[in-house]
Structure formats: structure tokens, C-alpha cells
Design a protein around this motif. Sequence first.
Motif, PDB file in Angstrom:
ATOM      1  N   SER A  92       0.835  -1.189   0.000  1.00  0.00           N
ATOM      2  CA  SER A  92       0.000   0.000   0.000  1.00  0.00           C
ATOM      3  C   SER A  92       0.873   1.242   0.000  1.00  0.00           C
ATOM      4  O   SER A  92       1.980   1.233   0.536  1.00  0.00           O
ATOM      5  CB  SER A  92      -0.908   0.033   1.236  1.00  0.00           C
TER       6      SER A  92
ATOM      7  N   GLN B  15      -5.912   1.582  -7.329  1.00  0.00           N
ATOM      8  CA  GLN B  15      -5.920   2.727  -6.433  1.00  0.00           C
ATOM      9  C   GLN B  15      -7.316   3.022  -5.916  1.00  0.00           C
ATOM     10  O   GLN B  15      -8.319   2.706  -6.554  1.00  0.00           O
ATOM     11  CB  GLN B  15      -5.349   3.968  -7.130  1.00  0.00           C
TER      12      GLN B  15
ATOM     13  N   ARG C  54      -9.098   6.304  -4.989  1.00  0.00           N
ATOM     14  CA  ARG C  54      -8.957   7.749  -5.084  1.00  0.00           C
ATOM     15  C   ARG C  54      -9.496   8.470  -3.854  1.00  0.00           C
ATOM     16  O   ARG C  54      -8.979   9.521  -3.478  1.00  0.00           O
ATOM     17  CB  ARG C  54      -9.669   8.266  -6.339  1.00  0.00           C
TER      18      ARG C  54
ATOM     19  N   THR D 165      -4.916   6.218  -1.872  1.00  0.00           N
ATOM     20  CA  THR D 165      -4.061   5.060  -1.654  1.00  0.00           C
ATOM     21  C   THR D 165      -3.833   4.261  -2.933  1.00  0.00           C
ATOM     22  O   THR D 165      -4.775   3.982  -3.678  1.00  0.00           O
ATOM     23  CB  THR D 165      -4.654   4.135  -0.583  1.00  0.00           C
ATOM     24  N   LEU D 166      -2.586   3.906  -3.156  1.00  0.00           N
ATOM     25  CA  LEU D 166      -2.174   3.082  -4.281  1.00  0.00           C
ATOM     26  C   LEU D 166      -1.834   1.696  -3.751  1.00  0.00           C
ATOM     27  O   LEU D 166      -1.251   1.566  -2.673  1.00  0.00           O
ATOM     28  CB  LEU D 166      -0.955   3.690  -4.962  1.00  0.00           C
TER      29      LEU D 166
ATOM     30  N   CYS E 251       6.867   3.564  -4.069  1.00  0.00           N
ATOM     31  CA  CYS E 251       5.832   4.158  -4.900  1.00  0.00           C
ATOM     32  C   CYS E 251       6.261   5.564  -5.274  1.00  0.00           C
ATOM     33  O   CYS E 251       7.054   6.205  -4.577  1.00  0.00           O
ATOM     34  CB  CYS E 251       4.464   4.146  -4.213  1.00  0.00           C
TER      35      CYS E 251
END
Length: 117
Positions: free
Chosen positions: A21, A69, A71, A75-76, A93
Motif C-alpha cells: 500500500s 488505487q 482515489r 491510496t495506491l 511508490c
Amino acid sequence: QVQLVESGGGSVQAGGSLKLSCVASRYINCGMGWYRQAPGKGRELVSRISNHGTTIYADSVKGRFTISQDRVKNTLYLQMNSLKIEDTAVYSCAACPSGGVSSEHYWGQGTQVTVSS
């Protein structure tokens, strides 16, 4: 300023799975991606997702890793399945590329992923 914080790394056996994450300190309307770097080796692009949701993967991880992700949560994610020993690296990231590979303006601190047999 945008801060990126990764989590979810660890040690797993080959064939196992991990989900990474990356939380951004605020909403960012730009592309994001995951990179990895093994000791003594250069940084490699693992996957990218554009601000429109378009994804791209390195051939070495295609079919095994999935980038996504949230939005709303800024968080990716990187879901990693069927992990191999060669996937061992520090995963970082990054956000907001200005050009080609590794051109992102923002970077996280990285999280270690170790895959053993």
C-alpha cells in the motif's frame, strides 16, 4: 508537498503473495507507479497507473502483479501473487511523472520485499 508512505512489505516464500500500500498525504491528480531496486542494481519500473486509470506492467510481473488505487483514500496498491526469488527488492511508490521512467516528482521511502525458497 506530497508525502508517500508505503507499507505491506515482508518476507514470504516463493509462490506466496503480498499486497503493498502507498498512502499519499493528499489527493493528487497525476499518474502513480511502483518501482523496485535490488542491492547493487538499478531501479526498475514495476507498474504504473495513470490519472485516468490506464495501467502498464513490466513484462517480468505481468500476469502476477496488479496495480490499483482508491482515489477517495488517496491510496495506491500493488497486489503481488506467485512471488519469485527475483522479486526480492525494495519497492517504492512514486507520483506525478514529468517525462519518462523515474521522472516522478514524489517518492516514498520504500518497503522491503524478500522472497525465499
